[in-house]
Design an enzyme around this catalytic site. Structure first.
Site, PDB file in Angstrom:
ATOM      1  N   THR A  95      12.240  42.344 -67.453  1.00  0.00           N
ATOM      2  CA  THR A  95      10.976  42.253 -66.720  1.00  0.00           C
ATOM      3  C   THR A  95      10.840  43.476 -65.814  1.00  0.00           C
ATOM      4  OG1 THR A  95      10.976  39.851 -66.777  1.00  0.00           O
ATOM      5  CG2 THR A  95       9.678  40.882 -65.041  1.00  0.00           C
ATOM      6  N   LYS A 171       3.554  39.621 -68.959  1.00  0.00           N
ATOM      7  CA  LYS A 171       4.720  38.988 -68.324  1.00  0.00           C
ATOM      8  C   LYS A 171       4.513  38.864 -66.806  1.00  0.00           C
ATOM      9  CE  LYS A 171       9.159  38.011 -67.359  1.00  0.00           C
ATOM     10  NZ  LYS A 171       9.861  36.780 -67.638  1.00  0.00           N
TER      11      LYS A 171
END
Lengths: 293, 293
Positions: A95, A171
């Site tokens: 991420t 995300k």
């Protein structure tokens, strides 16, 4: 594609590497913790001594590191990009902020390798069961070439765009919702416990009502424990909601609920609960409001 | 218990009164709109001329009015409490602040009648199908005595506590989560549209990820429409999150996320969108941040 280099064998990465092995891929894995490499060997993989060793001869190099700084260090400082055969593909699954992903992609593509921006959602449970959600951005042909790898790791594979950073943006939005859903659950439990409501029963009621969320069902039971097992730590959301706010700044977008939730995770971390399960953000609310005794 | 007085024959109350008739209860109903009484008579009930007439001779008096002020007016000003036989029970099913419920309960119990705090969730669909969720607080014996009434109205009957206000608190917590879930969905869509992400695909991804919520699945599709059908209006959450914050004030509990979400619904109402579908709280974010064109 058959041979995979895998860097970052942490809580999720170790499970993902094992799923690749289970689907018949050859996996050379690297992690800063040597015991993680040993566990991969026990599962039928190969322990690489360095990130460059993991990349050497690989068809694809999967990065499941902690953040974009680690991805850059692995690729550009530890020599993994140089060791990766030209034409091979870097699959960044950590991420990272959308802007950082674009910068990494530019350097990778300039070196003659391909790049897939492919962050995941689903936590250790999804990583273990190969049921991750994967939000991939790459040119269609590149996406198609790595699809078998992604399909070994998740069961909800989305091609969200062609440009690097678009996967990271999706995300980011995902983490915005997840982080706020956990914090607001803590907020609601903090109110209910001040009122003397039975939280176990409350959780049962909310699980079946319009108040329900994936996070309520997953984090709710652990939020009712004082020292729950750590599935994902408070500090992960300190980081992830930080990335959300960074994306908001980049796009000049005010995100008042995300900012509020971030403060509560930050306060929990500041009170030395950063390594506790993220459900323990409820401790911030108890510190703020007092806990009914 | 056989004979029920029922005050508040609105969208939900009229359906609930009919379900009581269908289960064999005798129902004397009152509403400020005379046509609501006529509809009850057509369904086999009795139209009471005043709240006191509805209460006279009843084993239980069910209140499905709009708010606590109406409940107080019915009981203490229109004479329903005085007309209700001593030992009978007041069942307050309207959504009210916990503090107001406690105040009403105290006066009802001081008069020698019993009190059940029993708000509901499930809307007109649940009211019609007798599938409401009912969150009841009362001493065990009192709860047991009204259970047949509640079971005629809903299929998820929870005894959440013994003290009045605890049912209202659970309903309040439910609305806290619902309101914040809608607002944060709008916040995430506002960020994603600034980033140029396809919102339809984003909604599909989030529906199956850890970011999912009941509200995301229900309100998400309408949030992507500019003029959606109104399922529940922005102003309902202006009211309900207001009750949430009132409960927080009563219990001296800071609710930062609920407060932030309330501001966004309030701003939408102030911009003349109060009667729009509550998904249109996204208009507040667009006003705040600019919409990508």
């Amino acid at each position: 594609m058959h041979r995979i280099g895998f860097v970052g064998l942490g809580a999720m990465g170790s499970l993902m590497a094992k799923n690749l092995l289970a689907k018949g891929f050859a996996v050379a894995g690297y992690d800063v913790r040597p015991e993680a490499g040993a566990a991969l060997v026990a599962a039928g993989g190969e322990a690489a001594a360095t990130p460059a060793d993991a990349a050497a001869g690989a068809d694809a190099l999967v990065l499941m590191v902690v953040n974009s700084a680690q991805a850059e260090a692995v690729l550009f400082e530890a020599g993994a990009l140089a060791a990766l055969p030209p034409g091979s593909c870097v699959v960044l699954m950590a991420t990272c902020p959308p802007g950082a992903v674009r910068a990494v992609a530019e350097k990778v593509e300039a070196s003659g390798r391909k790049f897939v921006d492919a962050p995941v959602s689903g936590g250790t449970a999804g990583a273990g069961a190969a049921t991750l959600t994967i939000m991939a951005a790459a040119p269609p042909a590149v996406f198609a070439s790595v699809r078998p790898i992604l399909a070994a790791l998740g069961d909800k594979i989305f091609h969200v765009g062609e440009r690097p950073g678009q996967g990271a943006t999706v995300k980011t939005v995902n983490q915005l919702l997840c982080g706020v859903h956990i914090a607001v659950l803590a907020e609601s439990f903090a109110l209910a416990e001040k009122a003397g409501v039975d939280l176990e029963l409350l959780l049962e009621i909310m699980s079946g009502s319009s108040a329900s969320s994936w996070m309520l069902k997953d984090r709710g039971p652990r939020m009712l424990q004082d020292e729950p097992e750590v599935s994902s730590a408070v500090d992960i959301f300190v980081k992830d909601l930080g990335l959300v706010l960074e994306a908001g700044r980049d796009l000049k977008t005010a995100l008042p609920l995300a900012a509020g939730a971030h403060q509560m995770f930050l306060a929990a971390s500041g009170a030395d609960h950063g390594r506790a399960d993220d459900s323990q953000v409820i401790r911030s609310y108890r510190a703020l409001n007092g806990r009914k005794t």
